[in-house]
Design a protein around this motif. Structure first.
Motif, PDB file in Angstrom:
ATOM      1  N   ARG A 103       1.249  -1.296  -0.018  1.00  0.00           N
ATOM      2  CA  ARG A 103       0.112   0.367   0.082  1.00  0.00           C
ATOM      3  C   ARG A 103       0.788   1.396   0.282  1.00  0.00           C
ATOM      4  O   ARG A 103       0.176   2.036  -0.919  1.00  0.00           O
ATOM      5  CB  ARG A 103      -0.789   0.127   0.810  1.00  0.00           C
ATOM      6  CG  ARG A 103      -1.656  -1.312   1.187  1.00  0.00           C
ATOM      7  CD  ARG A 103      -3.110  -0.382   1.893  1.00  0.00           C
ATOM      8  NE  ARG A 103      -2.516  -1.105   3.406  1.00  0.00           N
ATOM      9  CZ  ARG A 103      -2.469  -2.106   3.957  1.00  0.00           C
ATOM     10  NH1 ARG A 103      -3.352  -3.159   3.271  1.00  0.00           N
ATOM     11  NH2 ARG A 103      -2.213  -2.781   5.531  1.00  0.00           N
ATOM     12  N   LYS A 104       1.918   1.382   0.203  1.00  0.00           N
ATOM     13  CA  LYS A 104       2.985   2.575   0.833  1.00  0.00           C
ATOM     14  C   LYS A 104       3.435   2.583  -0.594  1.00  0.00           C
ATOM     15  O   LYS A 104       3.525   3.677  -0.880  1.00  0.00           O
ATOM     16  CB  LYS A 104       3.699   2.389   1.985  1.00  0.00           C
ATOM     17  CG  LYS A 104       4.513   2.891   2.279  1.00  0.00           C
ATOM     18  CD  LYS A 104       5.641   3.035   3.237  1.00  0.00           C
ATOM     19  CE  LYS A 104       7.075   4.144   3.147  1.00  0.00           C
ATOM     20  NZ  LYS A 104       7.902   4.356   4.194  1.00  0.00           N
ATOM     21  N   ARG A 106       1.353   4.256  -3.111  1.00  0.00           N
ATOM     22  CA  ARG A 106       0.693   5.644  -2.448  1.00  0.00           C
ATOM     23  C   ARG A 106       2.210   6.278  -3.919  1.00  0.00           C
ATOM     24  O   ARG A 106       1.315   7.341  -3.937  1.00  0.00           O
ATOM     25  CB  ARG A 106       0.480   5.776  -1.274  1.00  0.00           C
ATOM     26  CG  ARG A 106      -0.024   7.166  -1.009  1.00  0.00           C
ATOM     27  CD  ARG A 106      -0.931   6.837   0.209  1.00  0.00           C
ATOM     28  NE  ARG A 106       0.673   6.388   1.830  1.00  0.00           N
ATOM     29  CZ  ARG A 106       0.469   4.906   1.751  1.00  0.00           C
ATOM     30  NH1 ARG A 106      -0.414   4.896   1.979  1.00  0.00           N
ATOM     31  NH2 ARG A 106       1.755   5.101   2.915  1.00  0.00           N
ATOM     32  N   GLU A 107       2.974   6.332  -2.908  1.00  0.00           N
ATOM     33  CA  GLU A 107       4.120   6.528  -3.532  1.00  0.00           C
ATOM     34  C   GLU A 107       4.844   6.819  -4.855  1.00  0.00           C
ATOM     35  O   GLU A 107       5.171   7.917  -5.315  1.00  0.00           O
ATOM     36  CB  GLU A 107       5.395   6.983  -2.274  1.00  0.00           C
ATOM     37  CG  GLU A 107       5.474   7.162  -0.854  1.00  0.00           C
ATOM     38  CD  GLU A 107       5.934   6.611   0.351  1.00  0.00           C
ATOM     39  OE1 GLU A 107       7.249   6.069  -0.582  1.00  0.00           O
ATOM     40  OE2 GLU A 107       5.737   6.931   1.441  1.00  0.00           O
TER      41      GLU A 107
END
Length: 306
Positions: free
Chosen positions: A266-267, A270-271
């Motif tokens: 997820r991180k 997102r980035e």
């Protein structure tokens, strides 16, 4: 005396179409002229008819040998049931290629689909008393850990630049990266994949179990799979199946373990990733696809507005 005028009147009374009268009249007139003509003309005319009757070729009749369509279907069905692959010598390696034989029946195609018997060598052929049979052996499983130096190489964090994203949003590491990490940790020739089963082949998918062997020890086992769209692509699909099994086996060694961690996934998305609208070049259909920031959508899609 029955004349041509009387003949025409008789035809009219019978109800025949007026369009037939001119042609019938010409026929009767021609016949009348022959009959009332000179006797020499009649003889010449008769001789021509006799010559045509004697000289014309006699028709030849050929007996049909074609097989009815229903019988053809029964013959082909029998051939498919009785089909047996050509046996190969165990002393020479079998070439991993797939061949098909197609027979057309009323426009339909019937093909022989390859099975594991025709695509693989039997694992029993590799059974040697002087060597270990890795198709069944679990030798060295969890006997002792690898050295700290090797463990550090295997479990080091992966470079985020090496991570790729599929159009459906799935993160993955190219299989060549796994091979490079194994070569760094164990050295080229210090590890290998041993088949644990024959190929399982379906019309659109091929799978096979492999075991990862490192420094002569059983480490992990996984089943790889790969889809294919045409029977001619089966050998290439079998290589993709092997690479897929390698990536799954490497999970037990801690290689690229971040890609199995939901928090990291997820991180990273997102980035580093973005979901955009894309349009199919041919069909013009639109759908949402994932891509890495700063990169473009691959063909046959192109980025578009919603």
């Amino acid at each position: 005396m029955f004349t041509l005028t009387h003949f025409s009147a008789s035809l009219k009374r019978t109800g025949l179409s007026s369009r037939l009268l001119p042609s019938l009249a010409r026929t009767v007139s021609t016949t009348r002229e022959v009959r009332v003509g000179k006797s020499s003309d009649v003889q010449v005319y008769s001789s021509k008819i006799d010559k045509f009757r004697t000289e014309r070729p006699k028709p030849t009749y050929v007996r049909s040998t074609s097989t009815p369509a229903v019988q053809k279907e029964e013959i082909v069905e029998k051939e498919v049931k009785e089909y047996k692959p050509t046996p190969t010598s165990s002393s020479s390696p079998t070439t991993a290629t797939a061949t098909t034989t197609a027979t057309s029946i009323n426009g339909a195609q019937t093909s022989y689909f390859p099975t594991a018997d025709t695509f693989d060598r039997s694992l029993e052929e590799f059974d040697d008393e002087n060597s270990r049979n890795w198709s069944t052996s679990f030798h060295g499983l969890s006997t002792q850990p690898f050295t700290n130096e090797v463990a550090k190489m295997l479990m080091q964090p992966i470079d985020t630049k090496d991570i790729e994203v599929k159009p459906d949003g799935l993160l993955y590491l190219p299989e060549i990266k796994y091979r490079r990490i194994l070569n760094t940790a164990f050295g080229p020739g210090g590890w290998g994949l041993a088949p644990r089963s024959e190929h399982s082949i379906s019309p659109k998918n091929v799978s096979r179990e492999y075991a990862l062997i490192c420094h002569g020890r059983f480490v992990s086992q996984a089943r790889g799979e790969q889809d294919f769209f045409d029977i001619s692509g089966l050998p290439t699909a079998s290589e993709g199946c092997k690479s897929n099994a390698l990536m799954r086996c490497c999970k037990d060694l801690g290689i690229a373990s971040e890609l199995w961690d939901p928090v990291f996934i997820r991180k990273y998305k997102r980035e580093n990733c973005v979901e955009v609208w894309a349009e199919h070049v041919a069909t013009k259909k639109k759908k949402k696809l994932w891509k890495k920031k700063g990169e473009s959508i691959d063909y046959p899609y192109k980025e578009s507005t919603a």
